[in-house]
Scaffold this motif. Structure first.
Motif, PDB file in Angstrom:
ATOM      1  N   LEU A 197       0.829  -1.202   0.000  1.00  0.00           N
ATOM      2  CA  LEU A 197       0.000   0.000   0.000  1.00  0.00           C
ATOM      3  C   LEU A 197       0.867   1.256   0.000  1.00  0.00           C
ATOM      4  O   LEU A 197       1.942   1.281   0.594  1.00  0.00           O
ATOM      5  CB  LEU A 197      -0.917   0.004   1.216  1.00  0.00           C
ATOM      6  N   LYS A 241     -10.629   7.243  10.121  1.00  0.00           N
ATOM      7  CA  LYS A 241     -11.065   5.928  10.569  1.00  0.00           C
ATOM      8  C   LYS A 241     -12.464   5.632  10.041  1.00  0.00           C
ATOM      9  O   LYS A 241     -13.344   6.495  10.052  1.00  0.00           O
ATOM     10  CB  LYS A 241     -11.059   5.865  12.093  1.00  0.00           C
ATOM     11  N   LYS A 297     -16.968  -1.177  10.305  1.00  0.00           N
ATOM     12  CA  LYS A 297     -16.228  -2.075   9.440  1.00  0.00           C
ATOM     13  C   LYS A 297     -17.106  -3.158   8.828  1.00  0.00           C
ATOM     14  O   LYS A 297     -16.748  -3.759   7.834  1.00  0.00           O
ATOM     15  CB  LYS A 297     -15.078  -2.719  10.214  1.00  0.00           C
ATOM     16  N   TYR A 302     -13.846  -5.076   0.598  1.00  0.00           N
ATOM     17  CA  TYR A 302     -12.519  -4.765   0.082  1.00  0.00           C
ATOM     18  C   TYR A 302     -12.335  -5.290  -1.338  1.00  0.00           C
ATOM     19  O   TYR A 302     -12.750  -6.394  -1.666  1.00  0.00           O
ATOM     20  CB  TYR A 302     -11.443  -5.363   0.993  1.00  0.00           C
ATOM     21  N   TYR A 336      -9.057  -5.708  -3.879  1.00  0.00           N
ATOM     22  CA  TYR A 336      -7.607  -5.663  -3.965  1.00  0.00           C
ATOM     23  C   TYR A 336      -7.189  -5.606  -5.429  1.00  0.00           C
ATOM     24  O   TYR A 336      -7.729  -6.326  -6.265  1.00  0.00           O
ATOM     25  CB  TYR A 336      -6.987  -6.904  -3.317  1.00  0.00           C
ATOM     26  N   SER A 345     -13.782  -0.389  -0.292  1.00  0.00           N
ATOM     27  CA  SER A 345     -12.427   0.028   0.033  1.00  0.00           C
ATOM     28  C   SER A 345     -11.469  -0.580  -0.976  1.00  0.00           C
ATOM     29  O   SER A 345     -11.382  -1.800  -1.104  1.00  0.00           O
ATOM     30  CB  SER A 345     -12.066  -0.409   1.453  1.00  0.00           C
ATOM     31  N   LYS A 352      -7.852  -1.466  -2.011  1.00  0.00           N
ATOM     32  CA  LYS A 352      -6.495  -1.680  -1.531  1.00  0.00           C
ATOM     33  C   LYS A 352      -5.645  -1.958  -2.763  1.00  0.00           C
ATOM     34  O   LYS A 352      -5.589  -3.077  -3.259  1.00  0.00           O
ATOM     35  CB  LYS A 352      -6.440  -2.838  -0.539  1.00  0.00           C
ATOM     36  N   ASN A 389     -13.407   4.169  -0.776  1.00  0.00           N
ATOM     37  CA  ASN A 389     -12.328   4.484   0.140  1.00  0.00           C
ATOM     38  C   ASN A 389     -11.032   3.928  -0.444  1.00  0.00           C
ATOM     39  O   ASN A 389     -11.012   2.802  -0.932  1.00  0.00           O
ATOM     40  CB  ASN A 389     -12.641   3.850   1.497  1.00  0.00           C
ATOM     41  N   TYR A 390      -9.960   4.690  -0.382  1.00  0.00           N
ATOM     42  CA  TYR A 390      -8.655   4.215  -0.814  1.00  0.00           C
ATOM     43  C   TYR A 390      -7.832   3.914   0.436  1.00  0.00           C
ATOM     44  O   TYR A 390      -7.535   4.815   1.218  1.00  0.00           O
ATOM     45  CB  TYR A 390      -7.949   5.254  -1.677  1.00  0.00           C
ATOM     46  N   SER A 391      -7.446   2.671   0.611  1.00  0.00           N
ATOM     47  CA  SER A 391      -6.687   2.282   1.792  1.00  0.00           C
ATOM     48  C   SER A 391      -5.213   2.515   1.564  1.00  0.00           C
ATOM     49  O   SER A 391      -4.697   2.337   0.459  1.00  0.00           O
ATOM     50  CB  SER A 391      -6.912   0.805   2.105  1.00  0.00           C
ATOM     51  N   SER A 392      -4.537   2.906   2.634  1.00  0.00           N
ATOM     52  CA  SER A 392      -3.095   3.113   2.578  1.00  0.00           C
ATOM     53  C   SER A 392      -2.542   2.909   3.976  1.00  0.00           C
ATOM     54  O   SER A 392      -3.287   2.714   4.940  1.00  0.00           O
ATOM     55  CB  SER A 392      -2.769   4.514   2.067  1.00  0.00           C
TER      56      SER A 392
END
Length: 154
Positions: free
Chosen positions: A47, A55, A59, A64, A66, A116, A118, A144-147
């Motif tokens: 990532l 936050k 959840k 997600y 990927y 999200s 990833k 949402n972009y996870s990092s």
């Protein structure tokens, strides 16, 4: 004189009154220490670094997606692929995935679902645009972009 007999009421039974307590303690121990399996990653997922952190509230409302180069390049090639749950899919299959994820939720929560992404830091923007376009078609507009949080942001 009368003879008195000594009465012995001792029994050789094992006391089992504490047994339910012991069983529940073991049950709670294994419930607390067991880690539930999330997803086996079939793609590389390094990532990118972030400078800010937000936050997620619930959840349970996050699914997600990927994106990255497959780990098994002999089987899947070198091009970036999309993984949802434990399978690799094509971009045109994303709306089906979104509808399946929405069906798992209550009717009230279906519009609150967040997708999200990833994405591997080395992935090209073209596949990300394809994913975003398919998410729009499936009416999954919360993305949402996870990092990972970089050390200098702390």
């Amino acid at each position: 004189m009368a003879k008195f007999k000594k009465k012995t009421n001792t029994s050789q039974d094992i006391p089992t009154s504490a047994l339910p307590d012991i069983i529940f303690m073991l049950l709670f121990f294994f419930m607390v220490t067991t880690v539930l399996r999330e997803t086996d990653l079939l793609v590389e997922n390094k990532l990118p670094n972030a400078t800010q952190l937000t936050k997620l509230e619930q959840k349970s409302l996050v699914s997600y997606i990927y994106v990255g180069k497959p780990k098994d390049t002999d089987k899947y090639g070198d091009e970036p692929r999309i993984q949802v749950n434990d399978v690799l899919i094509m971009p045109k299959e994303i709306p089906k995935f979104v509808f399946e994820e929405k069906d798992k939720l209550d009717e009230v929560e279906r519009d609150k679902i967040t997708m999200s992404l990833k994405v591997d830091r080395d992935a090209k923007m073209g596949i990300i645009n394809d994913v975003k376009q398919q998410l729009r078609e499936a009416n999954a507009l919360k993305v949402n972009y996870s990092s990972i949080l970089s050390a200098d942001a702390l």
